[in-house]
Scaffold this motif. Structure first.
Motif, PDB file in Angstrom:
ATOM      1  N   GLU A   1      -8.116   7.828   3.200  1.00 61.71           N
ATOM      2  CA  GLU A   1      -7.496   7.262   4.311  1.00 61.71           C
ATOM      3  C   GLU A   1      -7.295   5.656   3.949  1.00 61.71           C
ATOM      4  OE1 GLU A   1      -6.474   7.807   7.163  1.00 61.71           O
ATOM      5  OE2 GLU A   1      -6.806  10.064   7.060  1.00 61.71           O
ATOM      6  N   VAL A   2      -6.164   5.093   4.157  1.00 56.04           N
ATOM      7  CA  VAL A   2      -5.828   3.649   3.754  1.00 56.04           C
ATOM      8  C   VAL A   2      -5.133   3.178   4.957  1.00 56.04           C
ATOM      9  CG1 VAL A   2      -4.479   2.012   2.319  1.00 56.04           C
ATOM     10  CG2 VAL A   2      -5.381   4.190   1.415  1.00 56.04           C
ATOM     11  N   GLY A   3      -5.886   1.870   5.283  1.00 50.85           N
ATOM     12  CA  GLY A   3      -5.714   1.062   6.570  1.00 50.85           C
ATOM     13  C   GLY A   3      -4.401   0.242   5.997  1.00 50.85           C
ATOM     14  N   TRP A   4      -4.015  -0.586   7.011  1.00 55.80           N
ATOM     15  CA  TRP A   4      -2.879  -1.405   7.064  1.00 55.80           C
ATOM     16  C   TRP A   4      -3.525  -2.880   6.608  1.00 55.80           C
ATOM     17  CZ3 TRP A   4       2.579  -1.166   7.284  1.00 55.80           C
ATOM     18  CH2 TRP A   4       3.044   0.245   7.641  1.00 55.80           C
TER      19      TRP A   4
ATOM     20  N   ASN B   1      -3.748 -14.758   6.275  1.00 60.19           N
ATOM     21  CA  ASN B   1      -2.832 -15.567   6.905  1.00 60.19           C
ATOM     22  C   ASN B   1      -1.586 -15.732   5.797  1.00 60.19           C
ATOM     23  OD1 ASN B   1      -4.035 -17.195   5.016  1.00 60.19           O
ATOM     24  ND2 ASN B   1      -4.100 -18.676   6.299  1.00 60.19           N
ATOM     25  N   LYS B   2      -1.653 -15.242   4.787  1.00 60.36           N
ATOM     26  CA  LYS B   2      -0.446 -15.183   3.768  1.00 60.36           C
ATOM     27  C   LYS B   2      -0.432 -14.070   2.974  1.00 60.36           C
ATOM     28  CE  LYS B   2       0.584 -19.934   3.416  1.00 60.36           C
ATOM     29  NZ  LYS B   2       2.065 -20.397   3.622  1.00 60.36           N
ATOM     30  N   ALA B   3       0.553 -13.575   3.232  1.00 57.59           N
ATOM     31  CA  ALA B   3       1.236 -12.166   2.773  1.00 57.59           C
ATOM     32  C   ALA B   3       1.009 -12.163   1.222  1.00 57.59           C
ATOM     33  CB  ALA B   3       2.197 -11.591   3.326  1.00 57.59           C
ATOM     34  N   ALA B   4       1.870 -13.300   0.847  1.00 56.92           N
ATOM     35  CA  ALA B   4       2.014 -13.230  -0.469  1.00 56.92           C
ATOM     36  C   ALA B   4       0.485 -13.371  -1.366  1.00 56.92           C
ATOM     37  CB  ALA B   4       2.907 -14.747  -1.095  1.00 56.92           C
ATOM     38  N   LEU B   5      -0.520 -13.755  -1.018  1.00 56.73           N
ATOM     39  CA  LEU B   5      -1.536 -13.836  -1.538  1.00 56.73           C
ATOM     40  C   LEU B   5      -2.411 -12.244  -1.520  1.00 56.73           C
ATOM     41  CD1 LEU B   5      -2.931 -17.350  -0.246  1.00 56.73           C
ATOM     42  CD2 LEU B   5      -1.736 -16.981  -2.204  1.00 56.73           C
ATOM     43  N   ALA B   6      -1.937 -11.496  -0.844  1.00 57.18           N
ATOM     44  CA  ALA B   6      -2.711 -10.282  -0.444  1.00 57.18           C
ATOM     45  C   ALA B   6      -2.248  -8.801  -1.400  1.00 57.18           C
ATOM     46  CB  ALA B   6      -2.550  -9.884   0.923  1.00 57.18           C
ATOM     47  N   LEU B   7      -1.224  -9.393  -2.215  1.00 57.11           N
ATOM     48  CA  LEU B   7      -0.519  -8.145  -3.019  1.00 57.11           C
ATOM     49  C   LEU B   7      -1.790  -7.569  -3.644  1.00 57.11           C
ATOM     50  CD1 LEU B   7       1.965  -6.640  -3.769  1.00 57.11           C
ATOM     51  CD2 LEU B   7       2.405  -8.293  -5.537  1.00 57.11           C
ATOM     52  N   PRO B   8      -2.554  -8.370  -4.295  1.00 58.92           N
ATOM     53  CA  PRO B   8      -3.692  -7.744  -5.308  1.00 58.92           C
ATOM     54  C   PRO B   8      -4.293  -6.594  -4.430  1.00 58.92           C
ATOM     55  CG  PRO B   8      -3.573  -9.946  -5.897  1.00 58.92           C
ATOM     56  CD  PRO B   8      -2.563  -9.749  -4.651  1.00 58.92           C
ATOM     57  N   LEU B   9      -4.664  -6.909  -3.337  1.00 56.90           N
ATOM     58  CA  LEU B   9      -5.418  -5.828  -2.509  1.00 56.90           C
ATOM     59  C   LEU B   9      -4.786  -4.498  -2.493  1.00 56.90           C
ATOM     60  CD1 LEU B   9      -6.542  -8.266   0.343  1.00 56.90           C
ATOM     61  CD2 LEU B   9      -8.049  -7.281  -1.415  1.00 56.90           C
TER      62      LEU B   9
ATOM     63  N   LYS C   1      -6.575  -1.092  -1.560  1.00 62.43           N
ATOM     64  CA  LYS C   1      -7.355  -1.205  -0.365  1.00 62.43           C
ATOM     65  C   LYS C   1      -6.507  -1.392   0.981  1.00 62.43           C
ATOM     66  CE  LYS C   1     -10.685  -2.115  -3.126  1.00 62.43           C
ATOM     67  NZ  LYS C   1     -11.818  -1.241  -3.200  1.00 62.43           N
ATOM     68  N   ALA C   2      -5.336  -1.276   1.069  1.00 64.61           N
ATOM     69  CA  ALA C   2      -4.556  -1.409   2.248  1.00 64.61           C
ATOM     70  C   ALA C   2      -3.048  -0.907   1.877  1.00 64.61           C
ATOM     71  CB  ALA C   2      -4.602  -2.381   2.738  1.00 64.61           C
TER      72      ALA C   2
ATOM     73  N   PHE D   1       6.694  -3.234  -9.073  1.00 62.95           N
ATOM     74  CA  PHE D   1       5.614  -2.829  -9.595  1.00 62.95           C
ATOM     75  C   PHE D   1       5.551  -1.373  -9.732  1.00 62.95           C
ATOM     76  CE2 PHE D   1       4.969  -7.060  -7.396  1.00 62.95           C
ATOM     77  CZ  PHE D   1       4.025  -7.761  -8.346  1.00 62.95           C
ATOM     78  N   ASP D   2       5.166  -1.046 -10.980  1.00 62.58           N
ATOM     79  CA  ASP D   2       5.032   0.550 -11.444  1.00 62.58           C
ATOM     80  C   ASP D   2       3.987   1.163 -10.662  1.00 62.58           C
ATOM     81  OD1 ASP D   2       7.312   0.410 -12.960  1.00 62.58           O
ATOM     82  OD2 ASP D   2       6.416   0.105 -14.667  1.00 62.58           O
ATOM     83  N   ASP D   3       2.997   0.394 -10.465  1.00 62.10           N
ATOM     84  CA  ASP D   3       1.766   0.831  -9.753  1.00 62.10           C
ATOM     85  C   ASP D   3       1.759   0.924  -8.264  1.00 62.10           C
ATOM     86  OD1 ASP D   3       1.657  -1.944  -9.437  1.00 62.10           O
ATOM     87  OD2 ASP D   3      -0.558  -2.144 -10.047  1.00 62.10           O
ATOM     88  N   LEU D   4       2.789   0.546  -7.585  1.00 60.30           N
ATOM     89  CA  LEU D   4       2.961   0.811  -6.285  1.00 60.30           C
ATOM     90  C   LEU D   4       4.139   1.906  -5.950  1.00 60.30           C
ATOM     91  CD1 LEU D   4       3.568  -2.873  -5.077  1.00 60.30           C
ATOM     92  CD2 LEU D   4       1.386  -1.446  -5.150  1.00 60.30           C
ATOM     93  N   MET D   5       3.641   2.678  -4.822  1.00 64.27           N
ATOM     94  CA  MET D   5       4.586   3.497  -4.294  1.00 64.27           C
ATOM     95  C   MET D   5       5.245   3.392  -2.778  1.00 64.27           C
ATOM     96  SD  MET D   5       3.523   7.468  -3.822  1.00 64.27           S
ATOM     97  CE  MET D   5       1.910   7.093  -3.071  1.00 64.27           C
ATOM     98  N   ARG D   6       6.504   3.571  -2.859  1.00 65.46           N
ATOM     99  CA  ARG D   6       7.378   3.096  -1.449  1.00 65.46           C
ATOM    100  C   ARG D   6       7.070   4.476  -0.754  1.00 65.46           C
ATOM    101  NH1 ARG D   6      12.719   3.681  -0.071  1.00 65.46           N
ATOM    102  NH2 ARG D   6      13.462   3.704  -2.216  1.00 65.46           N
TER     103      ARG D   6
END
Length: 286
Positions: free
Chosen positions: A176-179, A208-216, A221-222, A234-239
């Protein structure tokens, strides 16, 4: 009260003094003899002193005129040095470019695609979600999501920006992954409103800054709503969704009408426009 001295008057007076008269100075400066005569008279009035004796055979310097020439020789040398410095290329215009965080990152990641150090302009990036005022010349080029409406602004459309939901590929199906939610200023952006309205009760982490949250998100984590030029890089992300039509925006380069024909601004607009029309991705290296 004495008038303020006009440096252009002084420059032209020096040309007249060196040429020994109006005709020779007119040939060297490209300024008419009549205008040169008026400028010398204007300088005399501002200094309250006679600089030349007007004779049939030409202008003869007075003692005050000869003293002024000595002073102006130094000024002329300084002016020549400044011209040499200008022509060396160290006075290239800085073009201030304002965009949101993601687009600024896109430009900086790919700067070699639209700019080189030998260009006639130098980019100055301002990551700023609030529109800086092009009309007041706070910036030279703004990258915006809509066509400018003000008559004193010019715009060039360079494409569209699509959004979709992404999460890390490392997340297992049963996990379960939250948003990831947005707060403060970015909570009122269209993306922040969409997350709150559609998945508000599933938000696990807020920033408060979406651009800083990409590593999470990349760590699993979300889930996160991202511009597709970010998520697809990013190859490690899935749409997780199709592009969300309600969030699609246009991408415009906006500049002042009076500035768009300036050579360096025109070069920067052309370079940026050609780059953005390729629909480039963010660099996958963080």
């Amino acid at each position: 009260m004495k008038r303020n001295m006009d440096w252009e008057d002084m420059r032209l007076f020096l040309a007249v003094a060196k040429a020994g008269g109006l005709a020779g100075a007119a040939q060297k400066t490209g300024v008419s003899a009549a205008t040169l005569g008026r400028r010398v008279s204007s300088l005399e009035r501002s200094l309250n002193v006679r600089l030349v004796e007007r004779e049939a055979r030409g202008y003869q310097l007075t003692s005050a005129g000869r003293e002024l020439v000595l002073q102006l020789e130094d000024m002329d040398q300084v002016a020549r040095s400044i011209c040499t410095w200008r022509d060396s290329g160290r006075t290239r215009r800085r073009i201030r470019i304002s965009a949101g965080d993601w687009t600024t990152r896109l430009l900086m990641d790919n700067v070699d695609e639209f700019w080189s150090p030998d260009a006639d302009w130098v980019p100055e990036f301002l990551a700023d979600p609030h529109n800086r005022d092009v009309a007041r010349r706070q910036i030279d080029i703004g990258i915006r999501s809509r066509r400018p409406k003000q008559e004193w602004l010019a715009g060039r459309k360079t494409g569209i920006v699509r959004f979709a939901v992404y999460q890390a590929k490392c997340v297992s199906p049963e996990q379960e992954v939250g948003w990831l939610g947005l707060i403060e200023d970015e909570a009122h952006f269209p993306t922040g409103s969409w997350i709150r309205e559609n998945h508000g009760d599933e938000i696990a982490i807020t920033v408060n800054k979406a651009a800083l949250a990409l590593p999470l998100v990349r760590k699993g984590k979300a889930r996160m709503l991202l511009p597709m030029f970010v998520g697809e890089a990013f190859d490690d992300l899935m749409r997780m969704t199709d592009p969300i039509d309600s969030l699609q925006t246009e991408r415009w380069l906006v500049m002042h009408q009076d500035e768009r024909h300036e050579p360096q601004v025109r070069q920067a607009v052309s370079a940026l426009g050609n780059f953005l029309k390729q629909d480039p991705y963010l660099s996958p290296i963080l």
